[in-house]
Design a protein around this motif. Structure first.
Motif, PDB file in Angstrom:
ATOM      1  N   UNK A  48      -8.397 -37.484  30.496  1.00 23.54           N
ATOM      2  CA  UNK A  48      -7.207 -37.662  29.459  1.00 23.54           C
ATOM      3  C   UNK A  48      -7.792 -36.084  28.289  1.00 23.54           C
ATOM      4  N   UNK A  49      -6.773 -34.871  28.962  1.00 23.76           N
ATOM      5  CA  UNK A  49      -7.253 -34.081  27.747  1.00 23.76           C
ATOM      6  C   UNK A  49      -5.888 -32.730  27.676  1.00 23.76           C
ATOM      7  N   UNK A  50      -6.342 -32.442  26.708  1.00 23.90           N
ATOM      8  CA  UNK A  50      -5.361 -31.435  26.253  1.00 23.90           C
ATOM      9  C   UNK A  50      -5.205 -29.900  26.739  1.00 23.90           C
ATOM     10  N   UNK A  51      -6.574 -29.441  27.416  1.00 26.93           N
ATOM     11  CA  UNK A  51      -6.674 -28.709  28.494  1.00 26.93           C
ATOM     12  C   UNK A  51      -6.091 -28.190  29.271  1.00 26.93           C
ATOM     13  N   UNK A  52      -5.015 -26.718  28.744  1.00 28.11           N
ATOM     14  CA  UNK A  52      -4.699 -26.712  29.512  1.00 28.11           C
ATOM     15  C   UNK A  52      -4.674 -26.557  31.268  1.00 28.11           C
ATOM     16  N   UNK A  53      -6.001 -26.027  31.407  1.00 35.52           N
ATOM     17  CA  UNK A  53      -6.196 -26.570  33.154  1.00 35.52           C
ATOM     18  C   UNK A  53      -5.962 -27.255  33.386  1.00 35.52           C
ATOM     19  N   UNK A  54      -6.016 -28.528  33.059  1.00 32.38           N
ATOM     20  CA  UNK A  54      -5.495 -29.421  33.326  1.00 32.38           C
ATOM     21  C   UNK A  54      -5.321 -30.507  33.318  1.00 32.38           C
ATOM     22  N   UNK A  55      -3.705 -29.878  33.195  1.00 25.97           N
ATOM     23  CA  UNK A  55      -2.845 -30.895  32.421  1.00 25.97           C
ATOM     24  C   UNK A  55      -2.205 -30.846  34.237  1.00 25.97           C
ATOM     25  N   UNK A  56      -1.339 -32.130  34.983  1.00 28.00           N
ATOM     26  CA  UNK A  56      -0.432 -32.689  35.685  1.00 28.00           C
ATOM     27  C   UNK A  56       1.185 -32.403  35.085  1.00 28.00           C
ATOM     28  N   UNK A  57       1.545 -33.053  36.734  1.00 31.04           N
ATOM     29  CA  UNK A  57       3.122 -33.375  36.445  1.00 31.04           C
ATOM     30  C   UNK A  57       2.910 -34.866  36.182  1.00 31.04           C
ATOM     31  N   UNK A  58       3.441 -35.170  34.377  1.00 32.97           N
ATOM     32  CA  UNK A  58       3.629 -36.749  33.887  1.00 32.97           C
ATOM     33  C   UNK A  58       3.538 -37.328  35.220  1.00 32.97           C
ATOM     34  N   UNK A  59       2.564 -38.589  35.148  1.00 29.82           N
ATOM     35  CA  UNK A  59       2.767 -39.477  36.445  1.00 29.82           C
ATOM     36  C   UNK A  59       3.799 -40.306  36.346  1.00 29.82           C
ATOM     37  N   UNK A  60       4.481 -40.299  35.974  1.00 31.47           N
ATOM     38  CA  UNK A  60       5.699 -41.082  35.427  1.00 31.47           C
ATOM     39  C   UNK A  60       7.299 -40.334  36.394  1.00 31.47           C
ATOM     40  N   UNK A  61       7.359 -39.343  35.985  1.00 34.37           N
ATOM     41  CA  UNK A  61       7.868 -38.115  36.721  1.00 34.37           C
ATOM     42  C   UNK A  61       8.075 -38.124  38.260  1.00 34.37           C
ATOM     43  N   UNK A  62       6.457 -37.956  38.920  1.00 33.43           N
ATOM     44  CA  UNK A  62       6.382 -38.323  40.089  1.00 33.43           C
ATOM     45  C   UNK A  62       6.428 -39.251  40.854  1.00 33.43           C
TER      46      UNK A  62
END
Length: 646
Positions: A318-332
């Motif tokens: 888990x990270x707030x880094x811009x290059x490691x942000x994906x769509x939220x799992x709940x949204x998926x």
């Protein structure tokens, strides 16, 4: 793992550049529609599509850097992310959905509506993205040093090279312009025939020729000499071995599915009549068997891939880094549930609850497999057709077993296959795009949203393209044989009704088995057998050009790489240019022009009417071959074109 820990993207995570901008979105949407339409035309003509990522990236650089005077590598990456989605949606759609048009003509029923096609394409494309997103950290990040994702890395290299200057975009635009003009002159003005053909009376049953068109030359160059030669060998087997045998031994016999003797058939329609009545069924058997064999051979890798991918499903630090942000799992998860329900509930989609369940199960499995396999073998070698054939076989048997047969059963089966085909194609494309983004330092979440935008845009456009091409020429005809869709149609009909010339199909299947035993790639040879030789001949010419360049001893490795990149970019332009003009000509072919017929009839009759000699077959063939020779020379010249430094 050390490579992953030491890896630094081109744009650091703590640096923010323009990325998800109005410019990148609008330009990406335009390219998604353009390349989607161009690839739809190409796929319906020759049964294969080409990647749009690199040409989309290069065109983006040309427009954003040269015209708009902006300088942002992440904007260019977003453009290619959105733009390349159009090619994948088109590939999935044209490999299956034209079967619905063919059936509508045969049955006298209504064709699929624009809404139905758009919804099928959008649901398939979006499911492919949503299934792939939770795998990003496992496949793209954790296995950065293991899975190369060749097209993704190549696209990243092109974009990084663009930052250093150069004018590669002009090569694509040159190919596009030359191809567009050439296509309009031959198929628009009818200045010379786009298909050159010669019968060989001394060798009864055979013939030879080529479609002297730019896209086929470009496809041959991009595929290279090996794949092109396999396709050409399939054509030789059909037109110079099997067809003369049929003409020799079947002369006075009526062979199903024809209703006249082989001799009468040959006298009336020449070698092309023998091909259309017999060889295409043999080719269909070879392609179907080849697809199944490729899937069976891949099973160990598929099973291993699925297990390893599942271990990392949705995991990652888990990270707030811009290059490691994906769509939220709940949204998926919510998105997958809503789309699955839509497949079942939306009235325009002919799929019931069991069909929707099959789509989710097969879709998730094949999206996972596709996402990892393209990392190993590249998108070009991803057995999407084999996955689709397997889906069609299983879904047809399941539907038949549950009492859903006849027209309803066949329509449902091909729709399920269409959704799965789009899922597998877009999952592979998304993986390559996210690999490019990982190398460049893009924001994954924004890329994933960009993919969905590209899918939406191309889904809205693909129905119109399919209708337009059907109205202009009709599927299954010389202009648009729709080889993959015709094959899928045959498979479903064979399972549901058993009304196929099974002996011919069996001959093709055993030819495929022999080819496999010899250790030769089955699918390219089988496709070459299934398609008219007129398509594999010009591809072979493009492959020969690349082979000469690869063997040119005077070139250093760097020079060879630059020359080949120029060739790929110019060839991409040739493909896009012909596809765009093909769609324009389709418009002209359906616009009425009073007593003269259509606008296309008026335009097409202009030059032959002005210069009567152009209507002569022999003169036309000579002009066609000469024009194609000049086009091939232009490919050679642009390969060795010297770029301008920044």
């Amino acid at each position: 793992m050390s490579e992953k820990k030491d890896f630094k993207p081109f744009v650091p995570a703590n640096k923010t550049l323009p990325e998800f901008t109005a410019t990148s979105i609008i330009l990406g949407i335009v390219l998604a529609v353009v390349f989607g339409g161009a690839n739809a035309y190409l796929g319906l003509r020759v049964g294969m599509t080409v990647s749009a990522s690199i040409p989309a990236a290069v065109i983006s650089m040309g427009i954003i850097r040269k015209i708009l005077k902006k300088d942002s590598i992440l904007e260019n990456n977003m453009v290619q992310t959105i733009g390349s989605a159009g090619e994948s949606v088109a590939a999935g759609a044209i490999f299956t959905l034209p079967a619905l048009f063919l059936w509508a003509t045969e049955w006298g029923t209504s064709k699929p509506s624009l809404l139905e096609i758009a919804v099928i394409a959008f649901i398939g494309g979006t499911l492919g993205i949503l299934f792939m997103v939770p795998l990003r950290k496992a496949l793209i990040v954790q296995e950065h040093g293991t899975l190369p994702y060749p097209e993704g890395q190549a696209c990243a290299e092109v974009l990084m090279a663009g930052e250093e200057g150069g004018d590669k975009a002009s090569v694509v635009f040159a190919g596009l312009g030359i191809s567009a003009a050439y296509k309009f002159i031959t198929d628009g003005l009818l200045a010379f025939p786009s298909e050159v053909h010669y019968e060989i009376p001394a060798y009864k049953g055979s013939g030879v020729g080529m479609d002297v068109l730019p896209a086929l030359l470009g496809v041959g160059y991009i595929c290279g000499p090996k794949i092109s030669s396999y396709l050409f060998c399939g054509g030789i087997l059909g037109w110079f071995v099997l067809m003369p045998l049929i003409a020799l031994f079947g002369a006075n016999i009526v062979l199903f599915p024809a209703d006249v003797t082989v001799a009468e058939l040959y006298a009336e329609g020449g070698s092309s009549a023998i091909w259309s009545n017999y060889i295409r069924y043999i080719g269909a058997g070879a392609v179907a068997c080849g697809g199944v064999l490729s899937l069976v051979k891949s099973l160990p890798l598929i099973i291993k891939t699925f297990k390893e991918a599942m271990k990392g499903f949705g995991k990652g630090e888990l990270t707030d880094e811009r290059t490691n942000q994906d769509l939220n799992m709940k949204v998926i998860l919510i998105g997958v549930v809503i789309l699955a329900l839509a497949l079942w509930i939306v009235p325009v989609i002919p799929i019931n609850f069991f069909g929707a369940l099959l789509v989710v199960l097969f879709g998730f499995f094949f999206a996972t497999v596709s996402s990892r396999m393209v990392g190993l073998v590249g998108s070009s070698n991803n057995p999407v057709s084999g996955m689709t054939i397997a889906t069609l076989l299983v879904s047809s048997f399941v539907l038949k077993a549950t009492g859903i047969i006849g027209q309803a059963g066949m329509t449902a089966a091909i729709t399920i296959g269409g959704v799965i085909c789009i899922i597998a194609a877009i999952a592979g494309d998304t993986s390559q795009d996210l690999k490019t983004g990982y190398i460049l330092g893009a924001t994954p979440k924004r890329q994933q949203i960009g993919e969905i935008i590209g899918v939406l845009a191309s889904s809205l456009a693909i129905g119109g393209v399919l209708y337009l091409l059907d109205m202009a020429w009709g599927y299954g005809k010389t202009q648009l044989p729709a080889p993959q869709a015709t094959l899928m149609k045959m498979i479903v009909e064979g399972v549901m009704g058993g009304n196929l010339p099974w002996t011919l199909v069996g001959i093709g299947a055993f030819i495929a088995i022999i080819i496999e035993i010899l250790g030769i790639p089955v699918l390219p040879v089988a496709i070459g057998l299934y398609l008219p030789i007129h398509l594999s001949t010009p591809m072979m010419v493009g492959g020969i050009v690349k082979m000469i360049i690869e063997k040119k001893k005077s070139l250093s490795e760097k020079e060879r790489k630059d020359v080949d990149e120029n060739g790929i970019l110019y060839s991409s332009g040739l493909i896009a240019g012909e596809g765009m003009v093909g769609i324009i000509l389709a418009f002209l072919a359906v616009i009425p022009a009073g007593k003269e017929g259509t606008v296309g009839d008026v335009v097409g009759g202009f030059l032959p009417g002005m210069i009567p000699a152009l209507a002569d077959v022999n003169v036309g063939n000579i002009i066609g071959l000469t024009a194609f020779a000049l086009l091939t020379l232009s490919l050679w010249k642009f390969c060795f074109r010297k770029g301008k430094a920044k």
